[in-house]
Design an enzyme around this catalytic site. Structure first.
Site, PDB file in Angstrom:
ATOM      1  N   ALA A  69       0.855  -1.187   0.000  1.00 47.91           N
ATOM      2  CA  ALA A  69       0.000   0.000   0.000  1.00 47.91           C
ATOM      3  C   ALA A  69       0.898   1.246   0.000  1.00 47.91           C
ATOM      4  CB  ALA A  69      -0.897  -0.011   1.235  1.00 47.91           C
ATOM      5  N   GLN A  71       1.259   3.547   2.106  1.00 47.29           N
ATOM      6  CA  GLN A  71       1.956   3.741   3.383  1.00 47.29           C
ATOM      7  C   GLN A  71       2.599   2.438   3.889  1.00 47.29           C
ATOM      8  OE1 GLN A  71       2.951   6.277   5.098  1.00 47.29           O
ATOM      9  NE2 GLN A  71       2.022   7.810   3.776  1.00 47.29           N
ATOM     10  N   SER A  72       3.048   1.592   2.977  1.00 46.99           N
ATOM     11  CA  SER A  72       3.624   0.303   3.357  1.00 46.99           C
ATOM     12  C   SER A  72       4.940   0.441   4.145  1.00 46.99           C
ATOM     13  CB  SER A  72       3.886  -0.512   2.086  1.00 46.99           C
ATOM     14  OG  SER A  72       4.759  -1.596   2.359  1.00 46.99           O
ATOM     15  N   ASN A  73       4.987  -0.192   5.295  1.00 51.50           N
ATOM     16  CA  ASN A  73       6.237  -0.246   6.074  1.00 51.50           C
ATOM     17  C   ASN A  73       7.242  -1.179   5.407  1.00 51.50           C
ATOM     18  OD1 ASN A  73       5.225   1.281   8.421  1.00 51.50           O
ATOM     19  ND2 ASN A  73       3.828  -0.452   8.583  1.00 51.50           N
ATOM     20  N   CYS A  75       7.592  -1.693   2.169  1.00 50.31           N
ATOM     21  CA  CYS A  75       8.224  -1.000   1.037  1.00 50.31           C
ATOM     22  C   CYS A  75       9.290  -0.033   1.546  1.00 50.31           C
ATOM     23  CB  CYS A  75       7.176  -0.272   0.207  1.00 50.31           C
ATOM     24  SG  CYS A  75       6.131  -1.410  -0.744  1.00 50.31           S
TER      25      CYS A  75
END
Ligand SMILES: *Cc1c(COP(=O)(O)O)cnc(C)c1O
Length: 320
Positions: A69, A71-73, A75
């Site tokens: 997403a 706001q992916s942690n 990524c």
């Protein structure tokens, strides 16, 4: 054991939560600080990526491609890792483009990742296409699936479980957020391997329990094979609670906002608005409603994600 890159700051500390425990009627609580794994704001993906990066290197990778997403942690940690090892990084992000970027997305940019936006439904298709283009362009891409929850990635939490055992704290329960299943798969595999007497409870973030139990069991079994362990887990042996899905992924309920406030005000600890806020709200509710026996000792496994607090879309939840 299988190849591993050493990047995380380990062991992560275990700390007591006495003030939070007191307001919850004397609950015996500890926290495992995997928000302090050290890689660019920390979090659980760092442990999985130690093994996945070693696999990528063995494959001659020069570019990491992954997905999540906006706001992916995961990524964000992948982008930081790529920078650290001088690799290219392409992130396929589902959701609305944010301008100016904030939270995790701001950090993705800072680490120099190439960002490609798409709709959630087309994510896998776009990912495949991006991979093929990178391959044709000679970038030697390596594809890391969602959350780095592969049989190799889950080994990061098998070793995390062994690290926890070496720290010598006896607890009856481990409670952790569970979504792409790698964290819980590794933990239950560790528990099984070592004959641990406690229970691992996954708080589902975005899947029905039966689906997540199946995914955790499958992944744990594949991961066991990967490291040569003769362990077989059935979905029915995996403990998942899906009563806290609320309005869906990334939409914090009032109880989750309250849980984030409580951890902050009673313990000076930061949670995140997508994963650990939901898991902590579940933990608090399960304590209040008597799910745990009064003398049972509980370890809340903090999986990170705190940069999400500073995302534009979540910031306004904490105005007062
Ligand atoms: C990814 C993530 C989780 C979920 O872990 P899985 O291994 O995907 O189940 C939990 N908490 C945070 C902060 C995460 O970023």
């Amino acid at each position: 054991m299988i190849p591993r890159v050493r990047i995380a700051h380990l062991p992560t500390p275990i700390e007591p939560l006495p003030r939070l425990g007191a307001v919850l009627g004397g609950a015996k609580l500890w926290v495992k600080r995997d928000d302090l794994t050290g890689l660019a704001g920390g979090g659980n993906k760092t442990r999985k990526l130690e093994y996945v990066l070693a696999e990528a290197q063995a494959n001659g990778a020069r570019t990491l491609i992954t997905v999540g997403a906006v706001q992916s942690n995961h990524c964000r940690q992948t982008a930081a890792l790529a920078a650290r090892f001088g690799l290219g990084c392409i992130l396929v992000l589902s959701g609305e483009k944010e301008e100016p970027p904030s939270g995790n997305l701001l950090l993705d940019r800072l680490f120099g990742a190439e960002l490609i936006y798409c709709r959630a439904e087309e994510r896998n298709q776009v990912l495949q296409q991006v991979f093929e283009e990178a391959w044709s362009a000679g970038k030697r891409p390596f594809l890391i699936p969602l959350g780095a929850s592969t049989p190799t990635g889950a080994v990061g939490y098998l070793t995390a479980f062994e690290e926890f055992l070496r720290q010598g704290l006896e607890v009856d329960w481990i409670v952790a957020a569970s979504s792409s299943a790698g964290t819980q798969a590794g933990l239950v595999l560790g528990a099984q391997k070592t004959g641990w007497k406690g229970k691992v409870l996954g708080i589902s973030i975005d899947h029905p329990a039966t689906e997540l139990q199946q995914r955790v069991a499958d992944l744990a079994n594949e991961s066991a094979e990967r490291v040569g362990l003769r362990v077989r887990l059935q979905p029915s042996e995996i403990m998942v609670n899906d009563q806290y899905l609320g309005k869906g992924y990334g939409i914090p309920s009032p109880q989750e906002i309250e849980a984030i406030r409580w951890f902050a005000r009673y313990e000076g600890l930061l949670l995140d608005p997508v994963y650990t806020g939901r898991a902590a709200a579940a933990l608090i509710d399960l304590i209040r409603t008597g799910f745990f026996k009064p003398d049972e000792r509980i370890l809340f496994w903090h999986t990170g994600g705190t940069p999400g607090l500073f995302a534009e879309r979540y910031r306004s939840l904490f105005k007062e």
